[in-house]
Scaffold this motif. Structure first.
Motif, PDB file in Angstrom:
ATOM      1  N   HIS A 157      52.647 108.158 -42.540  1.00 18.40           N
ATOM      2  CA  HIS A 157      51.640 107.121 -42.372  1.00 18.40           C
ATOM      3  C   HIS A 157      50.866 107.329 -41.088  1.00 18.40           C
ATOM      4  O   HIS A 157      49.632 107.175 -41.055  1.00 18.40           O
ATOM      5  CB  HIS A 157      52.318 105.741 -42.357  1.00 18.40           C
ATOM      6  CG  HIS A 157      52.037 104.933 -43.588  1.00 18.40           C
ATOM      7  ND1 HIS A 157      50.882 104.227 -43.777  1.00 18.40           N
ATOM      8  CD2 HIS A 157      52.787 104.741 -44.705  1.00 18.40           C
ATOM      9  CE1 HIS A 157      50.928 103.608 -44.945  1.00 18.40           C
ATOM     10  NE2 HIS A 157      52.096 103.916 -45.551  1.00 18.40           N
ATOM     11  N   GLN A 174      48.400 110.236 -41.482  1.00 22.71           N
ATOM     12  CA  GLN A 174      47.239 109.865 -42.309  1.00 22.71           C
ATOM     13  C   GLN A 174      46.284 108.971 -41.543  1.00 22.71           C
ATOM     14  O   GLN A 174      45.054 109.138 -41.608  1.00 22.71           O
ATOM     15  CB  GLN A 174      47.725 109.161 -43.584  1.00 22.71           C
ATOM     16  CG  GLN A 174      48.471 110.071 -44.544  1.00 22.71           C
ATOM     17  CD  GLN A 174      49.020 109.329 -45.744  1.00 22.71           C
ATOM     18  OE1 GLN A 174      48.778 108.124 -45.876  1.00 22.71           O
ATOM     19  NE2 GLN A 174      49.748 110.048 -46.604  1.00 22.71           N
ATOM     20  N   ALA A 175      46.833 108.013 -40.826  1.00 19.44           N
ATOM     21  CA  ALA A 175      45.969 107.128 -40.037  1.00 19.44           C
ATOM     22  C   ALA A 175      45.240 107.902 -38.955  1.00 19.44           C
ATOM     23  O   ALA A 175      44.061 107.638 -38.665  1.00 19.44           O
ATOM     24  CB  ALA A 175      46.806 106.009 -39.419  1.00 19.44           C
ATOM     25  N   HIS A 176      45.906 108.872 -38.371  1.00 16.22           N
ATOM     26  CA  HIS A 176      45.275 109.662 -37.322  1.00 16.22           C
ATOM     27  C   HIS A 176      44.128 110.497 -37.885  1.00 16.22           C
ATOM     28  O   HIS A 176      43.045 110.585 -37.283  1.00 16.22           O
ATOM     29  CB  HIS A 176      46.317 110.571 -36.669  1.00 16.22           C
ATOM     30  CG  HIS A 176      45.776 111.393 -35.531  1.00 16.22           C
ATOM     31  ND1 HIS A 176      45.351 110.837 -34.341  1.00 16.22           N
ATOM     32  CD2 HIS A 176      45.565 112.740 -35.428  1.00 16.22           C
ATOM     33  CE1 HIS A 176      44.917 111.790 -33.535  1.00 16.22           C
ATOM     34  NE2 HIS A 176      45.038 112.971 -34.175  1.00 16.22           N
ATOM     35  N   ARG A 177      44.313 111.079 -39.114  1.00 14.93           N
ATOM     36  CA  ARG A 177      43.247 111.864 -39.717  1.00 14.93           C
ATOM     37  C   ARG A 177      42.072 110.975 -40.112  1.00 14.93           C
ATOM     38  O   ARG A 177      40.914 111.348 -39.954  1.00 14.93           O
ATOM     39  CB  ARG A 177      43.792 112.605 -40.942  1.00 14.93           C
ATOM     40  CG  ARG A 177      44.671 113.806 -40.573  1.00 14.93           C
ATOM     41  CD  ARG A 177      44.817 114.735 -41.762  1.00 14.93           C
ATOM     42  NE  ARG A 177      45.464 114.071 -42.872  1.00 14.93           N
ATOM     43  CZ  ARG A 177      46.765 114.044 -43.065  1.00 14.93           C
ATOM     44  NH1 ARG A 177      47.566 114.643 -42.203  1.00 14.93           N
ATOM     45  NH2 ARG A 177      47.273 113.417 -44.120  1.00 14.93           N
ATOM     46  N   ARG A 178      42.359 109.745 -40.634  1.00 13.28           N
ATOM     47  CA  ARG A 178      41.248 108.845 -40.976  1.00 13.28           C
ATOM     48  C   ARG A 178      40.476 108.449 -39.736  1.00 13.28           C
ATOM     49  O   ARG A 178      39.254 108.351 -39.751  1.00 13.28           O
ATOM     50  CB  ARG A 178      41.806 107.603 -41.684  1.00 13.28           C
ATOM     51  CG  ARG A 178      42.238 107.867 -43.124  1.00 13.28           C
ATOM     52  CD  ARG A 178      42.375 106.545 -43.866  1.00 13.28           C
ATOM     53  NE  ARG A 178      43.387 105.691 -43.273  1.00 13.28           N
ATOM     54  CZ  ARG A 178      44.664 105.692 -43.643  1.00 13.28           C
ATOM     55  NH1 ARG A 178      45.078 106.517 -44.599  1.00 13.28           N
ATOM     56  NH2 ARG A 178      45.526 104.888 -43.056  1.00 13.28           N
ATOM     57  N   GLY A 179      41.167 108.232 -38.645  1.00 15.51           N
ATOM     58  CA  GLY A 179      40.471 107.881 -37.402  1.00 15.51           C
ATOM     59  C   GLY A 179      39.593 109.012 -36.922  1.00 15.51           C
ATOM     60  O   GLY A 179      38.460 108.804 -36.472  1.00 15.51           O
ATOM     61  N   ASP A 180      40.060 110.267 -37.047  1.00 18.94           N
ATOM     62  CA  ASP A 180      39.227 111.408 -36.629  1.00 18.94           C
ATOM     63  C   ASP A 180      38.007 111.544 -37.517  1.00 18.94           C
ATOM     64  O   ASP A 180      36.897 111.851 -37.052  1.00 18.94           O
ATOM     65  CB  ASP A 180      40.045 112.698 -36.685  1.00 18.94           C
ATOM     66  CG  ASP A 180      41.110 112.709 -35.599  1.00 18.94           C
ATOM     67  OD1 ASP A 180      40.987 111.903 -34.640  1.00 18.94           O
ATOM     68  OD2 ASP A 180      42.071 113.505 -35.725  1.00 18.94           O
ATOM     69  N   THR A 181      38.144 111.253 -38.799  1.00 18.36           N
ATOM     70  CA  THR A 181      37.012 111.377 -39.717  1.00 18.36           C
ATOM     71  C   THR A 181      35.934 110.345 -39.398  1.00 18.36           C
ATOM     72  O   THR A 181      34.732 110.636 -39.389  1.00 18.36           O
ATOM     73  CB  THR A 181      37.488 111.212 -41.161  1.00 18.36           C
ATOM     74  OG1 THR A 181      38.504 112.192 -41.428  1.00 18.36           O
ATOM     75  CG2 THR A 181      36.348 111.366 -42.134  1.00 18.36           C
ATOM     76  N   ARG A 182      36.333 109.093 -39.137  1.00 25.56           N
ATOM     77  CA  ARG A 182      35.360 108.060 -38.798  1.00 25.56           C
ATOM     78  C   ARG A 182      34.622 108.398 -37.513  1.00 25.56           C
ATOM     79  O   ARG A 182      33.412 108.211 -37.390  1.00 25.56           O
ATOM     80  CB  ARG A 182      36.080 106.714 -38.677  1.00 25.56           C
ATOM     81  CG  ARG A 182      36.469 106.102 -40.033  1.00 25.56           C
ATOM     82  CD  ARG A 182      36.807 104.653 -39.853  1.00 25.56           C
ATOM     83  NE  ARG A 182      37.974 104.475 -39.012  1.00 25.56           N
ATOM     84  CZ  ARG A 182      39.220 104.380 -39.501  1.00 25.56           C
ATOM     85  NH1 ARG A 182      39.432 104.465 -40.803  1.00 25.56           N
ATOM     86  NH2 ARG A 182      40.230 104.232 -38.679  1.00 25.56           N
ATOM     87  N   SER A 186      31.867 111.175 -38.302  1.00 27.64           N
ATOM     88  CA  SER A 186      30.711 110.753 -39.099  1.00 27.64           C
ATOM     89  C   SER A 186      29.845 109.705 -38.419  1.00 27.64           C
ATOM     90  O   SER A 186      28.721 109.441 -38.842  1.00 27.64           O
ATOM     91  CB  SER A 186      31.195 110.207 -40.448  1.00 27.64           C
ATOM     92  OG  SER A 186      32.046 109.087 -40.241  1.00 27.64           O
TER      93      SER A 186
END
Length: 751
Positions: free
Chosen positions: A728, A731-739, A742
């Motif tokens: 978890h 995954q949260a760390h990768r979503r934060g990097d994506t936001r 962009s």
């Protein structure tokens, strides 16, 4: 996956042990097995028979040794006329009923004294072969059986002569005490000699004569049984000798008459003695049987079934309550944690975790709930299960369980069936303590007389001025008789000539000094000396120092407790167990020794008493030296003392059984609760600490299960939750990097 081990096996074992102990308690705390006489009385009869067998064996071996010693001394000197040989033999020893000298070449009887000895039994087998000159049992024309002892007189240039001495196979002259009788039994059960029976013509009533006839019949029947049992080998016998006795011994119970039961002890003549010599008497196949009629004991234990049943019922109730405590406080919360952790590990995060109320289980449950909320995305809300700080953990239920079981173990082991000074001790036990002590005193006196007689025989072989030959003789004598620690010849001026063994001590001179004496006061070990004047040299004395260990070995007998030998001043000279040289006796034993030494009738007599002091009872006895020989007036006394709690009588047996039940209960507590502590409580405490670290965010520490049980299953589930939480976080760390990638940069819109 099935659960192996865990909390269930120790709880089940505790229940099984409690039920088994309850059954044992109902049996051992109830009435004992009914016996016609206390076990202590029967054991005492066995010990008395063994003592009688030892005395008889020593008496027979002594006769053989004396005759052989006399023959050796005569053969070493000038030829002596047969009449003079028998005359000197009769003056020196009064132990033979008849003596004869036979010329072996012509078979002519050269001299005879005492009763007539038949010679029809003399043949080639008696005089030659491996068993030549071994003692033989011969029946006389009167029907009596005699033991024939033989020795060869061999002078140079003269035909060999055979010296024969006959003696009765009677019980040694020992104190049998009141009502006891003793018999010497041959193979097949034939009674060769008895002692202690009253004469029918001396009785005053028909009832007494009937009782005497009953005792004679019982002795005959029990002698047959004893002879059959003693034919077994001591190693293969079901009843080997008691506490190291090398022969076969045991007890028998006969019929009853007028309220008294015939009890008997028997013992075969054993082959070993304190000097480790081969015993001639042991090969004769004799058995000693002691018969004592005792009052049939009344059990007095009616209603004791209730005691055992009540104690067993209380134990069952407390055991069930203890098992219930472990089930409610340890097993049930742990199984609930196992189910909750497995549910979370499978991904069911919707339902909150049911958190136990206290202990390590509460800490683990709270950590599981925090992990569930974190994995479910509810970290921002308040924690509905705040961590409790419970000081009493998993050790509390164990302590409570142990306390419940100790409530039964402590009173049963320490308070139930306790004895005090009011315990009733059978009168026969006091009498046996006195009589056996007198028997030990007689045995010790005979051994010292035998040692001095050895010196007398050896002194006749010492040449007038040949020191080298005398030294070789002493060394040879010292090798044959291990009772001596040193042998030496003392001249009139006190100087030591020939010697063998350890360093000699001073030999005091004086007409009033006994030939057997003790010296060395103030030293670490008493010095026991025996002396014999050397013939043909006035003032010269052969002195032998007797080992204290030899005397100690004579005193070590089972069933007598602590046995000591004291001198006329009450100072310890030897003991069956460890002792301090010239140690004084306790006050009550000193008074007993003084009372035993008071002349009564022909001389001092043995005495015994029952000492009740504090909560204990002690049986003590004292027997002064009496009888013939050079040690008759030495002034020594044998003292014995034994705690009555060593007797196998009902009060002490019940106390021992109660202590045993309490100890077994304590062992069950240690085994079962120690198992729970090692397998469950300690791993559970470590698991609680690891679960809290995991709930606090430590996702790097890997949790390894060590046991295949409930705790191990919870550890595996927590490890799965840790891996899920770690995934978890990634995954949260990768979503934060994506936001962040962009999102538009600041300042770009103004261009």
């Amino acid at each position: 996956m099935p659960l192996l081990g865990g909390i269930r096996p120790p709880i089940a074992l505790l229940c099984v042990l409690v039920l088994a102990l309850a059954g044992l308690t109902a049996r051992v705390l109830g009435p004992g097995k009914e016996t016609v006489a206390p076990k202590a009385v029967l054991s005492s009869q066995q010990y008395f028979a063994e003592d009688g067998a030892i005395a008889l064996r020593a008496s027979i071996d002594e006769r053989v040794t004396d005759l052989q010693r006399t023959a050796t001394a005569l053969s070493a000197g000038r030829p002596v006329e047969p009449e003079r040989i028998l005359s000197d033999l009769g003056r020196t020893y009064q132990k033979w009923t008849g003596t004869t000298v036979v010329d072996l070449e012509s078979a002519e009887v050269l001299a005879t004294r005492g009763e007539t000895i038949p010679l029809a039994w003399l043949d080639k087998d008696v005089l030659t072969g491996d068993k030549a000159l071994t003692p033989r049992m011969v029946r006389l024309a009167t029907g009596d059986v005699r033991l024939m002892t033989m020795a060869v007189l061999d002078w140079k240039d003269r035909p060999q002569q055979l010296l024969i001495a006959s003696s009765s196979l009677s019980v040694p002259a020992i104190n049998l005490g009141p009502f006891r009788t003793m018999a010497v039994v041959a193979r097949g059960g034939e009674i060769l000699g008895t002692a202690g029976f009253e004469r029918a013509e001396a009785l005053n009533s028909d009832q007494e004569r009937q009782e005497l006839s009953f005792l004679h019949k019982q002795m005959s029947r029990l002698s047959d049984q004893a002879a059959e049992r003693t034919e077994q080998h001591p190693v293969r016998a079901k009843e080997p000798g008691s506490r190291g006795y090398p022969g076969v011994s045991g007890t028998l119970v006969g019929g009853a008459y007028n309220g008294r039961v015939a009890t008997a002890g028997y013992a075969s003549l054993a082959s070993s003695d304190p000097e480790e010599k081969e015993s001639v008497a042991a090969g004769l196949g004799l058995t000693v049987v002691g018969l004592l009629p005792v009052v049939q004991q009344q059990t007095g234990e009616q209603g004791r079934e209730l005691y055992g049943l009540v104690a067993a019922g209380i134990l069952v109730l407390l055991g069930l309550l203890a098992a219930g405590v472990l089930w409610a406080t340890v097993q049930r919360p742990l199984l609930r944690l196992f189910l909750e952790s497995r549910r979370l590990a499978r991904g069911d995060l919707t339902r909150p975790v049911t958190v136990p109320r206290w202990g390590e289980a509460a800490r683990i449950g709270a950590a599981l709930e925090r992990m569930r909320r974190r994995l479910n995305g509810d970290d921002d809300g308040p924690d509905p299960t705040p961590r409790r700080r419970i000081r009493i953990g998993g050790r509390g239920p164990l302590a409570l369980t142990a306390a419940l079981l100790l409530v039964w173990c402590v009173p049963v082991g320490l308070l139930l069936n306790r004895t005090d000074e009011s315990v009733s001790v059978p009168t026969s036990m006091v009498n046996d303590q006195r009589d056996r002590t007198d028997l030990i005193a007689d045995r010790l006196r005979r051994a010292l007389n035998e040692a001095q007689a050895d010196l007398v025989s050896t002194s006749r072989l010492i040449a007038a001025d040949d020191t080298e030959d005398a030294t070789r003789l002493l060394e040879d004598t010292l090798g044959k008789h291990t009772r001596y620690r040193a042998l030496y010849v003392v001249d009139a001026d006190g100087s030591v000539g020939a010697r063998a063994g350890s360093d000699p001590h001073a030999w005091s001179r004086g007409e009033e000094l006994p030939l057997v004496r003790v010296s060395g006061k103030g030293g670490k070990e008493p010095v026991i000396q025996a002396g014999a004047p050397v013939p043909g040299r006035e003032g010269r004395t052969l002195v032998g120092e007797i080992r204290v260990e030899f005397l100690n070995s004579l005193l070590a007998r089972p069933g007598l407790g602590e046995v000591r030998v004291v001198d006329s001043d009450g100072l310890t000279i030897a003991a069956g167990k460890g002792f301090l040289a010239f140690e004084t006796l306790p006050t009550e034993l000193t008074d007993l020794v003084r009372a035993a030494g008071v002349p009564v009738g022909a001389g001092p007599v043995e005495n015994a008493l029952l000492i009740r002091e504090g909560n204990g009872v002690t049986v003590a006895a004292a027997a002064p030296f009496s009888g013939g020989g050079v040690t008759a007036d030495i002034g020594w006394t044998v003292v014995s003392r034994q705690d009555a709690e060593r007797f196998q009588i009902a009060p002490y047996e019940r106390e021992d059984r109660s202590v045993l039940a309490g100890m077994l209960g304590l062992a069950a507590i240690i085994v079962c609760l120690g198992w729970v502590h090692l397998v469950i409580v300690r791993p559970l405490r470590a698991l609680a600490a690891g679960a809290e670290r995991l709930a606090d965010g430590d996702l790097k520490t890997v949790l390894y299960p060590r046991y295949q049980d409930e705790v191990g299953a919870v550890v595996r589930s927590l490890e799965l939750l840790r891996q899920q939480a770690q995934a978890h976080r990634h995954q949260a760390h990768r979503r934060g990097d994506t936001r962040r990638t962009s999102a538009p940069r600041s300042g770009d819109g103004g261009r």
